[in-house]
Design an enzyme around this catalytic site. Sequence first.
Site, short mmCIF file in Angstrom:
data_model
loop_
_atom_site.label_atom_id
_atom_site.label_comp_id
_atom_site.label_asym_id
_atom_site.label_seq_id
_atom_site.Cartn_x
_atom_site.Cartn_y
_atom_site.Cartn_z
N GLY A 215 0.95 -1.26 -0.03
CA GLY A 215 -0.12 -0.03 0.08
C GLY A 215 0.55 1.10 -0.01
O GLY A 215 0.50 2.15 -0.58
N THR A 216 1.86 1.20 0.68
CA THR A 216 3.06 2.42 0.63
C THR A 216 3.31 2.84 -0.54
O THR A 216 3.28 3.89 -0.84
CB THR A 216 3.90 2.23 1.73
OG1 THR A 216 3.44 1.86 3.01
CG2 THR A 216 4.89 3.17 1.82
N ASN B 57 -7.26 4.27 9.50
CA ASN B 57 -6.78 2.67 10.13
C ASN B 57 -7.02 2.95 11.52
O ASN B 57 -6.98 1.91 12.09
CB ASN B 57 -5.45 2.65 9.65
CG ASN B 57 -4.45 3.76 9.64
OD1 ASN B 57 -4.80 4.75 8.93
ND2 ASN B 57 -3.32 3.90 10.69
N SER C 64 -3.98 -2.78 -0.41
CA SER C 64 -2.90 -3.75 0.13
C SER C 64 -3.37 -5.05 0.54
O SER C 64 -4.41 -5.14 1.47
CB SER C 64 -1.83 -2.87 1.16
OG SER C 64 -1.14 -3.83 1.59
N HIS D 276 -2.51 -7.61 2.37
CA HIS D 276 -2.43 -8.18 3.80
C HIS D 276 -3.69 -7.59 4.57
O HIS D 276 -3.69 -8.10 5.75
CB HIS D 276 -0.95 -7.91 4.33
CG HIS D 276 -0.72 -6.53 4.76
ND1 HIS D 276 -0.72 -6.07 6.09
CD2 HIS D 276 -0.26 -5.70 4.06
CE1 HIS D 276 -0.59 -4.80 6.14
NE2 HIS D 276 0.12 -4.34 5.00
N THR E 33 9.89 -8.69 -13.07
CA THR E 33 9.26 -9.94 -13.38
C THR E 33 8.18 -10.15 -12.32
O THR E 33 8.35 -10.01 -10.91
CB THR E 33 10.13 -10.99 -13.43
OG1 THR E 33 11.05 -10.76 -14.50
CG2 THR E 33 9.45 -12.51 -13.62
N CYS F 261 4.98 5.37 23.64
CA CYS F 261 5.70 5.47 24.65
C CYS F 261 7.22 5.12 24.31
O CYS F 261 7.39 3.81 24.04
CB CYS F 261 5.30 4.91 26.04
SG CYS F 261 3.75 5.80 26.61
N1 PLP Z 1 -2.68 3.28 4.20
C1 PLP Z 1 -3.34 2.83 5.10
C2 PLP Z 1 -4.48 3.63 5.50
C3 PLP Z 1 -2.82 1.67 6.06
O1 PLP Z 1 -3.65 1.53 7.17
C4 PLP Z 1 -1.59 1.29 5.73
C5 PLP Z 1 -1.10 0.07 6.53
O2 PLP Z 1 -1.25 0.16 7.71
C6 PLP Z 1 -0.89 1.53 4.64
C7 PLP Z 1 -1.51 2.78 3.79
C8 PLP Z 1 0.52 0.90 4.14
O3 PLP Z 1 0.40 -0.46 3.38
P1 PLP Z 1 1.28 -1.54 3.67
O4 PLP Z 1 1.55 -1.78 4.88
O5 PLP Z 1 0.86 -2.48 2.68
O6 PLP Z 1 2.46 -0.54 2.94
#
Ligand code: PLP
Length: 383
Positions: free
Chosen positions: A70-71, A149, A198, A200, A236, A324
């Site tokens: 996702g990142t 999230n 993403s 996972h 690939t 923390c």
């Molecule tokens: N964006 C949101 C809202 C997320 O919750 C997350 C992961 O926690 C990400 C992006 C990043 O995804 P990834 O862990 O696949 O890089």
Amino acid sequence: MIYFDNNATTQIAPEVLDAMVPFLGAQYGNPSSAHALGKDVKHAIESAHENVAELLGASSADEIVFTSCGTESDNWAILGALRTVPEKKQIVTTRVEHEAVRKLCENLERESYNVTWLDVDEEGLLDLDALKNSLTEQTAVVSVMLANNETGVLFPVEEIAEIVKERSDALFHVDGVNAAGKVPIDLKNTAIDLFSISAHKFHGPKGIGALYIHDGVNLPSFLIGGGQERGRRAGTEAVHQIAGIGAAAKLANDMSKMERVRELRDRLENEILNETPNSRLNGTRDAHMRLPNTSNISFENTNGEAILARLNDIGVCVSTGSACNSESHTASPVLQAMNIPYLAAMGSIRFSLGRYNTEEEVDFVLKELPSVVADLRKLVAIQ
Ligand code: PLP
């Protein structure tokens, strides 16, 4: 073990694992090869594109490009959008984005981009007038998440897309990473240009994500030039991962499972709020504006990390909205942006449920949690 941390990651569904394993064994062909071994593998990649397109309600499988996470999808969307209009220097985003967007925008701000950070109110909701007023001729890209999230609060991204298109030429990106598989998504009838997911987060493997690129949006490839994925994201293909996201998308498409998750979450949330004194929900109570699986609850006069540790000792996995370490005690930027009082933010716990949770697990947490919180409060009182 009771796993209530499904917004962090999810377990791989057995069906997903079954779909992946052949590509780590006998089906080792390169999808670009013209022989039979390559063609079978290519077919698996095509059907994964179709499954993800269906999950997102895309018009065509060609609108889906696989990435490593996702990142990467978030970074590609924003950096790619900026590259299409190098003369424009404004980015519009919110104060509650995931780090994948927030940190990138902070870095871009240091590099001469002008970032407009939209505020949220105490329920975590966006002020759409502020969004309207922020858009200018200089706006290159607007990036807003669909589901938060930490709190599960949903932003009205379809309406935001209309506003962005009425008032600017900017590209509109949605971080849908914590929404896909939890709420229905139908991109084809929206003005959303780019949408990140993403695997996972919806019972697929880690290390594979996707970016939806609306037909007609010419997003320059970012970092990884070459031939695969029609020249948009080369290398690939990680076929086992792609088969995994395809199988996970197919499972996630069955939204009926989320109704049961919503019932479990509602019971957990209502009973915790009723049975635990000085507890409060972080995020809107409007069911249509929040994910069906998430409750972020603050337990005042105690510490979220201590609750997490006690729950962990009895086999329950949750997460906190605070960090923390020996030098600092900081509340999450999301809870800070919502103006949650510091002591409440430091005592916050996120419960994020999933398809594999049961009534018995909810019962167990409801039985144990009040005494965990009460014991920790006694310790604070003694100190
Ligand atoms: N964006 C949101 C809202 C997320 O919750 C997350 C992961 O926690 C990400 C992006 C990043 O995804 P990834 O862990 O696949 O890089």
